[in-house]
Design a protein around this motif. Sequence first.
Motif, short mmCIF file in Angstrom:
data_model
loop_
_atom_site.label_atom_id
_atom_site.label_comp_id
_atom_site.label_asym_id
_atom_site.label_seq_id
_atom_site.Cartn_x
_atom_site.Cartn_y
_atom_site.Cartn_z
N ALA A 149 -12.05 1.10 -13.84
CA ALA A 149 -11.86 1.03 -12.38
C ALA A 149 -11.40 2.37 -11.80
O ALA A 149 -10.95 2.43 -10.65
N GLY A 150 -11.52 3.46 -12.59
CA GLY A 150 -11.06 4.76 -12.12
C GLY A 150 -12.00 5.38 -11.11
O GLY A 150 -13.15 4.98 -10.95
N PHE A 151 -11.49 6.40 -10.43
CA PHE A 151 -12.31 7.15 -9.47
C PHE A 151 -11.77 8.56 -9.36
O PHE A 151 -10.61 8.83 -9.70
N ARG A 152 -12.61 9.47 -8.89
CA ARG A 152 -12.28 10.90 -8.92
C ARG A 152 -11.57 11.37 -7.66
O ARG A 152 -10.57 12.06 -7.73
N ASP A 153 -12.10 11.04 -6.53
CA ASP A 153 -11.56 11.54 -5.26
C ASP A 153 -10.94 10.39 -4.47
O ASP A 153 -10.55 9.39 -5.04
N PHE A 154 -10.86 10.55 -3.16
CA PHE A 154 -10.31 9.49 -2.33
C PHE A 154 -11.30 8.33 -2.20
O PHE A 154 -12.51 8.53 -2.23
N LYS A 155 -10.74 7.14 -2.03
CA LYS A 155 -11.55 5.92 -1.97
C LYS A 155 -10.94 5.01 -0.89
O LYS A 155 -9.71 4.93 -0.76
N PRO A 156 -11.77 4.32 -0.09
CA PRO A 156 -11.23 3.46 0.97
C PRO A 156 -10.57 2.19 0.41
O PRO A 156 -11.13 1.50 -0.45
N PHE A 157 -9.37 1.91 0.91
CA PHE A 157 -8.61 0.71 0.55
C PHE A 157 -8.25 -0.05 1.83
O PHE A 157 -8.00 0.56 2.87
N VAL A 158 -8.22 -1.35 1.71
CA VAL A 158 -7.86 -2.22 2.84
C VAL A 158 -6.40 -2.64 2.69
O VAL A 158 -5.95 -2.98 1.59
N VAL A 159 -5.68 -2.63 3.80
CA VAL A 159 -4.31 -3.15 3.79
C VAL A 159 -4.40 -4.68 3.77
O VAL A 159 -4.73 -5.31 4.78
N ALA A 160 -4.15 -5.26 2.61
CA ALA A 160 -4.28 -6.71 2.45
C ALA A 160 -3.05 -7.45 2.94
O ALA A 160 -3.13 -8.59 3.41
N SER A 192 -1.78 9.24 -3.37
CA SER A 192 -1.87 9.89 -2.07
C SER A 192 -2.58 8.96 -1.10
O SER A 192 -3.55 8.30 -1.46
N VAL A 193 -2.09 8.92 0.13
CA VAL A 193 -2.71 8.15 1.19
C VAL A 193 -3.16 9.13 2.27
O VAL A 193 -2.34 9.93 2.76
N ARG A 194 -4.45 9.07 2.63
CA ARG A 194 -4.98 9.96 3.66
C ARG A 194 -5.35 9.15 4.89
O ARG A 194 -6.05 8.15 4.80
N VAL A 195 -4.82 9.59 6.05
CA VAL A 195 -5.07 8.86 7.29
C VAL A 195 -5.56 9.81 8.37
O VAL A 195 -5.25 11.01 8.37
N HIS A 204 -4.12 13.70 7.66
CA HIS A 204 -2.79 13.86 7.06
C HIS A 204 -2.75 13.12 5.73
O HIS A 204 -3.22 11.99 5.64
N ILE A 205 -2.17 13.78 4.73
CA ILE A 205 -2.02 13.18 3.40
C ILE A 205 -0.54 13.11 3.05
O ILE A 205 0.20 14.08 3.23
N ARG A 206 -0.13 11.96 2.57
CA ARG A 206 1.23 11.80 2.06
C ARG A 206 1.17 11.11 0.70
O ARG A 206 0.30 10.28 0.45
N VAL A 248 -7.99 0.15 7.25
CA VAL A 248 -8.50 0.87 6.08
C VAL A 248 -7.86 2.25 6.02
O VAL A 248 -7.81 2.97 7.02
N VAL A 249 -7.37 2.62 4.85
CA VAL A 249 -6.85 3.97 4.59
C VAL A 249 -7.54 4.50 3.34
O VAL A 249 -8.11 3.73 2.56
N GLU A 250 -7.49 5.81 3.15
CA GLU A 250 -8.07 6.41 1.95
C GLU A 250 -6.97 6.67 0.94
O GLU A 250 -5.86 7.09 1.29
N VAL A 251 -7.28 6.41 -0.33
CA VAL A 251 -6.27 6.47 -1.38
C VAL A 251 -6.82 7.25 -2.57
O VAL A 251 -8.00 7.15 -2.91
N SER A 252 -5.94 8.02 -3.22
CA SER A 252 -6.31 8.73 -4.45
C SER A 252 -5.93 7.90 -5.66
O SER A 252 -5.15 6.94 -5.56
N ALA A 253 -6.46 8.26 -6.81
CA ALA A 253 -6.05 7.61 -8.06
C ALA A 253 -4.60 7.99 -8.38
O ALA A 253 -4.13 9.06 -7.98
N PRO A 254 -3.87 7.13 -9.09
CA PRO A 254 -2.46 7.41 -9.41
C PRO A 254 -2.28 8.73 -10.17
O PRO A 254 -3.13 9.12 -10.97
#
Length: 410
Positions: A149-160, A192-195, A204-206, A248-254
């Motif tokens: 389930a890994g990924f390289r760059d940012f990926k869209p995630f939904v706030v559930a 990282s969360v990118r919005v 912005h990334i935090r 929806v926000v963009e998220v990086s792998a841990p």
Amino acid sequence: MLSQKTIDIVKSTAPVLEVKGTEITSVFYKNMFASHPELLDIFNHANQKKGRQQTALANTVYAAAKHIDQLEALLPAVKQIAHKHRSLGIKPEHYPIVGEHLLGAIKEVLGDAATDEIIGAWADAYGVIAGVFIDVEEQMYVEAESKEAGFRDFKPFVVAKKVKESDVITSFYLKPQDGEKVPAFNPGQYISVRVTIPGQKNTHIRQYSLSGAYKEEYFRISVKKEEEVDPNGIVSVFLHEKVQEGSVVEVSAPAGDFFLNQENKEGKVALISGGVGITPMMSMLETIAEETPQRPAAFIHASKNEGVQAFRKDIDGLMDKLENGEACYILENPSNVSLCHFSGYVNKEILSTYVDSETECYVCGPAPFMKAVIMTLKEIGLPEDKINFEFFGPAMDLSTVDEKEKVKAQ
């Protein structure tokens, strides 16, 4: 491979870089962002405004000059920075831009003292150092991508789900928009969360610690709402006030090199946090409760008051699952002293109650809090290899933290 002459020249610049480093890096960032404003989509604007990024880079450049003949000594710091870079999406093509403007800043600040020979030596050294970073970061990208389930760059995630944990902290449960699982992570790591914020020119990334044990369906982060006047506030306020369930926000792998040692299943562990520094500790504590409940564990948390203290019920519930668990709540200004074990600040008496020289300690919180705790742990007799700590943001030299503020919990 650097020539001995290049090594000697670079090492000779270490004393001036120790003095002028932050001035050089301040000029560097100003000039680089003027030439490449698109990089503001990657860099944390708050750390720029506070000067933390400039200081962190200055310390790195100074260390590189000092240890250019033994780069292996820099590897732990390189890996820590590389984790940050990978989670931000730093790529090989960014390094020539950084090199050009770093050399330009050295020349601009040092003037005639930065001779062509010195600039040439630093250009060679930068090429080698950048190569090390690029190689380490590529390994990290491959590792993140190759996991289940890994990924390289940012990926869209939904706030559930969005859950208020205290007056200032809210948790966000993030599920992959594509319906896939989330990759496994080590308890204590961050994402990282990118919005994109309306009215803001740049994204912005935090980076936020994962605040629960691994669950394949979602990541959980728990975000403190900063003051709007604080540079960090722009993202936290947006998350608290504008991001809702279904957003929806963009998220990086841990990523991150601060995490629980799970190989030691019997040795005592102490999780020591102040304020929102509780978040990685929640991931560690929940993991211990689920996977090694026999492991002795102390959870020591300091807050200003009951209103801002998060996860109290969760912690008490996890303690019930442990065979030998202790929770200690410290409140700076409690309205009811019966709601805490100690009032005031973390001190030697408190830490000595829960920690001995064999305890593996994990520390996270505001820099003054961490300085107080780490100094006290050393006074107790804890060896340095038993003290693990995490900065929120660029690494800092704890010796520079204001002594007058050192005991504050948050």
